[in-house]
Design a protein around this motif. Sequence first.
Motif, PDB file in Angstrom:
ATOM      1  N   PHE A 139       4.597 -40.362  43.982  1.00  0.00           N
ATOM      2  CA  PHE A 139       4.396 -39.188  43.124  1.00  0.00           C
ATOM      3  C   PHE A 139       4.699 -39.503  41.659  1.00  0.00           C
ATOM      4  CE2 PHE A 139       6.033 -37.841  47.302  1.00  0.00           C
ATOM      5  CZ  PHE A 139       4.865 -37.311  47.821  1.00  0.00           C
ATOM      6  N   GLY A 140       4.861 -40.786  41.329  1.00  0.00           N
ATOM      7  CA  GLY A 140       5.129 -41.200  39.951  1.00  0.00           C
ATOM      8  C   GLY A 140       4.184 -42.293  39.500  1.00  0.00           C
ATOM      9  N   SER A 141       4.643 -43.543  39.548  1.00  0.00           N
ATOM     10  CA  SER A 141       3.824 -44.672  39.104  1.00  0.00           C
ATOM     11  C   SER A 141       4.188 -45.919  39.888  1.00  0.00           C
ATOM     12  CB  SER A 141       4.023 -44.912  37.605  1.00  0.00           C
ATOM     13  OG  SER A 141       5.373 -45.265  37.341  1.00  0.00           O
ATOM     14  N   ALA A 142       3.401 -46.975  39.675  1.00  0.00           N
ATOM     15  CA  ALA A 142       3.669 -48.261  40.311  1.00  0.00           C
ATOM     16  C   ALA A 142       3.584 -49.351  39.248  1.00  0.00           C
ATOM     17  CB  ALA A 142       2.672 -48.519  41.436  1.00  0.00           C
ATOM     18  N   LYS A 143       4.419 -50.404  39.393  1.00  0.00           N
ATOM     19  CA  LYS A 143       4.453 -51.465  38.385  1.00  0.00           C
ATOM     20  C   LYS A 143       4.579 -52.841  39.021  1.00  0.00           C
ATOM     21  CE  LYS A 143       6.751 -48.708  34.784  1.00  0.00           C
ATOM     22  NZ  LYS A 143       7.965 -48.591  33.928  1.00  0.00           N
ATOM     23  N   GLN A 144       4.091 -53.834  38.291  1.00  0.00           N
ATOM     24  CA  GLN A 144       4.341 -55.242  38.587  1.00  0.00           C
ATOM     25  C   GLN A 144       5.077 -55.783  37.367  1.00  0.00           C
ATOM     26  OE1 GLN A 144       1.375 -58.330  37.852  1.00  0.00           O
ATOM     27  NE2 GLN A 144       1.451 -58.841  40.051  1.00  0.00           N
ATOM     28  N   ASP A 145       6.372 -55.988  37.471  1.00  0.00           N
ATOM     29  CA  ASP A 145       7.219 -56.260  36.308  1.00  0.00           C
ATOM     30  C   ASP A 145       7.040 -55.114  35.305  1.00  0.00           C
ATOM     31  OD1 ASP A 145       8.262 -58.558  37.425  1.00  0.00           O
ATOM     32  OD2 ASP A 145       6.734 -59.854  36.556  1.00  0.00           O
ATOM     33  N   HIS A 146       6.544 -55.435  34.084  1.00  0.00           N
ATOM     34  CA  HIS A 146       6.332 -54.367  33.096  1.00  0.00           C
ATOM     35  C   HIS A 146       4.885 -53.906  33.035  1.00  0.00           C
ATOM     36  CE1 HIS A 146      10.391 -54.812  31.635  1.00  0.00           C
ATOM     37  NE2 HIS A 146      10.215 -56.119  31.477  1.00  0.00           N
ATOM     38  N   THR A 147       4.041 -54.429  33.929  1.00  0.00           N
ATOM     39  CA  THR A 147       2.626 -54.066  33.927  1.00  0.00           C
ATOM     40  C   THR A 147       2.398 -52.829  34.784  1.00  0.00           C
ATOM     41  OG1 THR A 147       1.991 -56.380  33.668  1.00  0.00           O
ATOM     42  CG2 THR A 147       0.289 -54.859  34.427  1.00  0.00           C
ATOM     43  N   ASN A 148       1.734 -51.855  34.215  1.00  0.00           N
ATOM     44  CA  ASN A 148       1.474 -50.602  34.919  1.00  0.00           C
ATOM     45  C   ASN A 148       0.319 -50.787  35.907  1.00  0.00           C
ATOM     46  OD1 ASN A 148       1.176 -47.983  35.737  1.00  0.00           O
ATOM     47  ND2 ASN A 148       0.405 -47.200  33.783  1.00  0.00           N
ATOM     48  N   LEU A 149       0.599 -50.603  37.190  1.00  0.00           N
ATOM     49  CA  LEU A 149      -0.438 -50.722  38.213  1.00  0.00           C
ATOM     50  C   LEU A 149      -1.118 -49.398  38.503  1.00  0.00           C
ATOM     51  CD1 LEU A 149       1.270 -53.113  40.809  1.00  0.00           C
ATOM     52  CD2 LEU A 149      -0.189 -53.686  38.860  1.00  0.00           C
ATOM     53  N   GLY A 150      -0.645 -48.335  37.880  1.00  0.00           N
ATOM     54  CA  GLY A 150      -1.302 -47.045  38.054  1.00  0.00           C
ATOM     55  C   GLY A 150      -0.330 -45.894  38.197  1.00  0.00           C
ATOM     56  N   VAL A 151      -0.867 -44.697  38.041  1.00  0.00           N
ATOM     57  CA  VAL A 151      -0.098 -43.471  38.256  1.00  0.00           C
ATOM     58  C   VAL A 151      -0.572 -42.833  39.559  1.00  0.00           C
ATOM     59  CG1 VAL A 151       0.329 -43.067  35.816  1.00  0.00           C
ATOM     60  CG2 VAL A 151      -1.732 -42.138  36.852  1.00  0.00           C
ATOM     61  N   TYR A 152       0.282 -42.056  40.150  1.00  0.00           N
ATOM     62  CA  TYR A 152      -0.015 -41.470  41.451  1.00  0.00           C
ATOM     63  C   TYR A 152      -1.231 -40.549  41.375  1.00  0.00           C
ATOM     64  CZ  TYR A 152       0.573 -38.772  45.743  1.00  0.00           C
ATOM     65  OH  TYR A 152       0.374 -38.161  46.959  1.00  0.00           O
ATOM     66  N   LYS A 153      -2.168 -40.767  42.300  1.00  0.00           N
ATOM     67  CA  LYS A 153      -3.400 -39.975  42.348  1.00  0.00           C
ATOM     68  C   LYS A 153      -3.488 -39.077  43.569  1.00  0.00           C
ATOM     69  CE  LYS A 153      -5.215 -41.633  38.578  1.00  0.00           C
ATOM     70  NZ  LYS A 153      -5.446 -40.758  37.390  1.00  0.00           N
ATOM     71  N   GLY A 154      -2.700 -39.396  44.587  1.00  0.00           N
ATOM     72  CA  GLY A 154      -2.745 -38.569  45.790  1.00  0.00           C
ATOM     73  C   GLY A 154      -2.656 -39.405  47.051  1.00  0.00           C
ATOM     74  N   PHE A 155      -2.816 -38.730  48.197  1.00  0.00           N
ATOM     75  CA  PHE A 155      -2.782 -39.409  49.485  1.00  0.00           C
ATOM     76  C   PHE A 155      -4.137 -40.042  49.792  1.00  0.00           C
ATOM     77  CE2 PHE A 155       0.604 -36.209  50.381  1.00  0.00           C
ATOM     78  CZ  PHE A 155       1.618 -37.092  50.713  1.00  0.00           C
ATOM     79  N   GLY A 156      -4.111 -41.006  50.656  1.00  0.00           N
ATOM     80  CA  GLY A 156      -5.321 -41.599  51.205  1.00  0.00           C
ATOM     81  C   GLY A 156      -5.135 -41.811  52.688  1.00  0.00           C
ATOM     82  N   ASP A 157      -6.213 -42.083  53.383  1.00  0.00           N
ATOM     83  CA  ASP A 157      -6.138 -42.415  54.816  1.00  0.00           C
ATOM     84  C   ASP A 157      -5.374 -41.364  55.615  1.00  0.00           C
ATOM     85  OD1 ASP A 157      -7.432 -44.800  54.133  1.00  0.00           O
ATOM     86  OD2 ASP A 157      -5.525 -45.820  53.785  1.00  0.00           O
ATOM     87  N   ASP A 158      -5.749 -40.107  55.448  1.00  0.00           N
ATOM     88  CA  ASP A 158      -5.125 -39.041  56.238  1.00  0.00           C
ATOM     89  C   ASP A 158      -3.609 -39.031  56.081  1.00  0.00           C
ATOM     90  OD1 ASP A 158      -5.168 -36.836  57.908  1.00  0.00           O
ATOM     91  OD2 ASP A 158      -4.991 -38.048  59.738  1.00  0.00           O
ATOM     92  N   GLN A 159      -3.165 -39.110  54.817  1.00  0.00           N
ATOM     93  CA  GLN A 159      -1.737 -39.073  54.454  1.00  0.00           C
ATOM     94  C   GLN A 159      -0.966 -40.269  55.023  1.00  0.00           C
ATOM     95  OE1 GLN A 159      -0.004 -35.236  55.305  1.00  0.00           O
ATOM     96  NE2 GLN A 159      -1.298 -34.185  53.820  1.00  0.00           N
ATOM     97  N   GLN A 160      -1.658 -41.387  55.148  1.00  0.00           N
ATOM     98  CA  GLN A 160      -0.997 -42.608  55.613  1.00  0.00           C
ATOM     99  C   GLN A 160      -0.904 -43.644  54.487  1.00  0.00           C
ATOM    100  OE1 GLN A 160       0.412 -43.015  58.848  1.00  0.00           O
ATOM    101  NE2 GLN A 160       0.053 -40.808  58.677  1.00  0.00           N
ATOM    102  N   SER A 161      -1.185 -43.227  53.246  1.00  0.00           N
ATOM    103  CA  SER A 161      -1.088 -44.156  52.115  1.00  0.00           C
ATOM    104  C   SER A 161      -0.973 -43.367  50.816  1.00  0.00           C
ATOM    105  CB  SER A 161      -2.301 -45.088  52.061  1.00  0.00           C
ATOM    106  OG  SER A 161      -3.493 -44.348  51.849  1.00  0.00           O
ATOM    107  N   PHE A 162      -0.449 -44.042  49.786  1.00  0.00           N
ATOM    108  CA  PHE A 162      -0.374 -43.496  48.438  1.00  0.00           C
ATOM    109  C   PHE A 162      -1.379 -44.247  47.569  1.00  0.00           C
ATOM    110  CE2 PHE A 162       4.326 -42.913  49.538  1.00  0.00           C
ATOM    111  CZ  PHE A 162       4.161 -41.581  49.880  1.00  0.00           C
ATOM    112  N   ILE A 163      -2.119 -43.497  46.756  1.00  0.00           N
ATOM    113  CA  ILE A 163      -3.117 -44.100  45.871  1.00  0.00           C
ATOM    114  C   ILE A 163      -2.633 -44.002  44.426  1.00  0.00           C
ATOM    115  CG2 ILE A 163      -5.510 -44.085  45.112  1.00  0.00           C
ATOM    116  CD1 ILE A 163      -5.134 -44.745  48.057  1.00  0.00           C
TER     117      ILE A 163
END
Length: 236
Positions: A139-163
């Motif tokens: 529900f926030g963001s994802a990072k690789q070190d200081h690189t932004n991999l994205g902000v939360y967009k919602g569920f995927g795969d019938d609520q079995q993943s975060f996008i």
Amino acid sequence: EEELIPDPNAVKPANWDEDEDGVWEPPMIKKGSAMDFDYSTFEKEAETIVEGKQEADSFFSIFKKGLEIVTKVFEKSEEQKIQDELAKQLGELSKMRDELKESEGLLTHDFGEDNKFLAYYGKCFKKVIDKYTYEVCPFGSAKQDHTNLGVYKGFGDDQQSFIFGDGTSCWNGPKRSIHVKLVCGVKDEILTVAEPNMCEYVADFSSPLVCDGAALESKKKEYKRLTGKAILHDEL
């Protein structure tokens, strides 16, 4: 016995009624008290003590400068109090805005069936994989070190993943994104991260929230067998 005199600085109260209260008289104070100290009188009397105009000018210059310094100190003190109070109020306002933002987030996010993923709101999980530190904040963001991999967009795969999407753009490539797949496990933990396509990442994330009762018990037994430790409720 010290002589008493009427206080020259006393003022008759505005609500004093002479018909009921009688004739008002100022309170008596000891003669020479600091309460009847008058700077103007002090200046005039000091002129008779200091001999010579040049010496008198020098004395009064120092005296007046001292008064100016004292006045400025008190003025600065009051101003500082106002600034401190303003800073305090701004801090409280900022805190209220953060709390409001968090409340709005709680109202706008979908936390899954029966709000089972609500426990992840405001939390982040880190793990070092292949020399990179990955961080996933559901529900926030994802990072690789200081690189932004994205902000939360919602569920995927019938609520079995975060996008996560709209991360930092790659050189001559798309914006980074990551698909975090939830797998049954006894602890909340990033398990693996890969980049099958340029700037498109996939990850496996262990979570007890996607386990059914039987599967979770099985995972707990397996964890205890491998580590010799029982999983505590607080670790889930």
